[in-house]
Design an enzyme around this catalytic site. Structure first.
Site, PDB file in Angstrom:
ATOM      1  N   ASP A  55      89.467  40.284  49.929  1.00  0.00           N
ATOM      2  CA  ASP A  55      89.592  38.932  49.788  1.00  0.00           C
ATOM      3  C   ASP A  55      89.820  38.362  51.199  1.00  0.00           C
ATOM      4  O   ASP A  55      90.931  38.819  51.802  1.00  0.00           O
ATOM      5  CB  ASP A  55      90.883  38.704  48.881  1.00  0.00           C
ATOM      6  CG  ASP A  55      91.167  37.253  48.446  1.00  0.00           C
ATOM      7  OD1 ASP A  55      90.581  36.298  49.219  1.00  0.00           O
ATOM      8  OD2 ASP A  55      91.932  37.386  47.674  1.00  0.00           O
ATOM      9  N   ASN A  81      78.941  33.681  56.195  1.00  0.00           N
ATOM     10  CA  ASN A  81      78.511  33.065  55.038  1.00  0.00           C
ATOM     11  C   ASN A  81      79.540  32.570  54.056  1.00  0.00           C
ATOM     12  O   ASN A  81      79.572  31.536  53.324  1.00  0.00           O
ATOM     13  CB  ASN A  81      77.425  33.535  54.109  1.00  0.00           C
ATOM     14  CG  ASN A  81      77.142  33.089  52.773  1.00  0.00           C
ATOM     15  OD1 ASN A  81      76.311  32.020  52.766  1.00  0.00           O
ATOM     16  ND2 ASN A  81      77.456  33.292  51.728  1.00  0.00           N
ATOM     17  N   TYR A 153      87.590  20.001  53.669  1.00  0.00           N
ATOM     18  CA  TYR A 153      86.286  20.787  53.686  1.00  0.00           C
ATOM     19  C   TYR A 153      85.470  20.340  55.140  1.00  0.00           C
ATOM     20  O   TYR A 153      85.049  21.349  55.656  1.00  0.00           O
ATOM     21  CB  TYR A 153      85.708  20.722  52.592  1.00  0.00           C
ATOM     22  CG  TYR A 153      84.203  21.235  52.301  1.00  0.00           C
ATOM     23  CD1 TYR A 153      84.259  22.797  52.245  1.00  0.00           C
ATOM     24  CD2 TYR A 153      83.071  20.762  52.644  1.00  0.00           C
ATOM     25  CE1 TYR A 153      82.968  23.478  52.295  1.00  0.00           C
ATOM     26  CE2 TYR A 153      81.884  21.384  52.605  1.00  0.00           C
ATOM     27  CZ  TYR A 153      81.915  22.645  52.654  1.00  0.00           C
ATOM     28  OH  TYR A 153      80.686  23.365  52.421  1.00  0.00           O
ATOM     29  N   LYS A 157      84.370  22.581  58.313  1.00  0.00           N
ATOM     30  CA  LYS A 157      82.846  22.932  58.607  1.00  0.00           C
ATOM     31  C   LYS A 157      82.682  22.404  59.990  1.00  0.00           C
ATOM     32  O   LYS A 157      81.809  22.894  60.712  1.00  0.00           O
ATOM     33  CB  LYS A 157      82.006  22.072  57.675  1.00  0.00           C
ATOM     34  CG  LYS A 157      82.084  22.816  55.979  1.00  0.00           C
ATOM     35  CD  LYS A 157      81.472  24.030  56.030  1.00  0.00           C
ATOM     36  CE  LYS A 157      82.405  25.101  56.119  1.00  0.00           C
ATOM     37  NZ  LYS A 157      81.906  26.432  55.938  1.00  0.00           N
ATOM     38  N   VAL A 184      72.487  22.359  48.453  1.00  0.00           N
ATOM     39  CA  VAL A 184      71.634  22.972  47.465  1.00  0.00           C
ATOM     40  C   VAL A 184      72.360  23.349  46.272  1.00  0.00           C
ATOM     41  O   VAL A 184      73.645  23.470  46.265  1.00  0.00           O
ATOM     42  CB  VAL A 184      71.052  24.318  48.142  1.00  0.00           C
ATOM     43  CG1 VAL A 184      70.107  23.885  49.199  1.00  0.00           C
ATOM     44  CG2 VAL A 184      72.306  25.266  48.519  1.00  0.00           C
ATOM     45  N   THR A 186      73.950  25.557  44.613  1.00  0.00           N
ATOM     46  CA  THR A 186      74.859  26.709  44.354  1.00  0.00           C
ATOM     47  C   THR A 186      75.922  26.258  43.349  1.00  0.00           C
ATOM     48  O   THR A 186      76.123  25.327  43.186  1.00  0.00           O
ATOM     49  CB  THR A 186      75.211  27.417  45.611  1.00  0.00           C
ATOM     50  OG1 THR A 186      76.043  26.299  46.453  1.00  0.00           O
ATOM     51  CG2 THR A 186      74.229  27.660  46.399  1.00  0.00           C
TER      52      THR A 186
END
Length: 259
Positions: A55, A81, A153, A157, A184, A186
């Protein structure tokens, strides 16, 4: 052929990148946060060499993954990723007293980079939302501000871009780049995401293994195999070092400049 580790690859873009690279003849090790997801990954991509389990939402978990990775031998490339999105309605704290979003999205790739045997290539997953990010480190854990998942977030990034470029500067013998896969469809991106999902895993796989001269660069940021600009502060050594030093303070592990 290359030996590649992909974090957060039990599903989504990580799994897609693994399938793409295996299809090209490369050896891929996947990573899942728990044994249930690891078992699923082994079923859906049985050609993967191995699945590491840990984790990335805790410092101990990150260190465990690094230990497992080093035990398997040196990787030619690591694709960072793993990440979580911005839809949490409130700040989630880890067992270490840190923001979960910051830990998974920033500290995990940092500490894995610092703890693993350096590969030839490093790829850090960023996002177009990095352009709305703020590199200010006065409250990166969101303990003093009212929580904004989207801003936290975006900041994370941008930090991933800083990490990629900072490592590129400290380790000139390693090709270190960041990439945005696009918005995309996901689990993170949601079903209405407008970008082409099939193109999502391509740039990170390309940066990890390709012999194309365009992929054999360092300290760059990419979108769909094309270089893309990032906020000017991301190129400032002092800003990069501030993040690297902050992560070193939190983890007790430094990424030192190579001699």
């Amino acid at each position: 052929m290359a030996h590649v580790l992909i974090t957060g690859s039990a599903d989504g873009l990580g799994l897609m990148a693994g399938r793409l690279l295996i299809g090209q003849g490369h050896t891929v090790t996947l990573h899942a946060r728990d044994t249930v997801r690891a078992a699923h990954a082994r079923v859906v991509l049985p050609a993967a060499e191995n699945v590491l389990v840990g984790d990335l939402g805790s410092l101990d978990g990150i260190r465990s993954v690094a230990t497992q990775a080093n035990a398997t031998g040196r990787f030619d490339a690591v694709i960072h990723n793993a990440g979580i999105g911005y839809r949490e309605p409130h700040r989630v704290e880890t067992v270490d007293g840190l923001s979960q979003l910051f830990t998974v999205n920033v500290l995990a790739p940092y500490l894995l980079t610092a703890s693993m045997t350096p590969p030839d290539r490093l790829v850090y997953l960023s996002s177009g939302m990095a352009r709305s990010g703020d590199a200010d480190l006065s409250d990166p854990q969101w303990t003093d501000r009212r929580w904004s998942g989207a801003q936290a977030y975006s900041d994370s990034k941008l930090f991933d871009v800083l990490l990629a470029l900072g490592v590129a500067r400290r380790w000139p013998d390693v090709l270190s780049n960041s990439v945005e896969p696009g918005w995309v469809a996901t689990k993170m991106g949601g079903p209405g995401a407008p970008d082409d999902l099939d193109r999502g895993p391509v740039p990170q796989g390309w940066l990890a293994v390709s012999d194309d001269e365009a992929a054999k660069v360092t300290g760059r940021h990419f979108y769909h195999q094309e270089e893309r600009s990032v906020p000017a502060e991301a190129h400032e050594a002092t800003v990069q070092d501030a993040l690297l030093d902050y992560c070193a303070e939190l983890t007790g592990t430094s990424i030192r400049a190579s001699r």
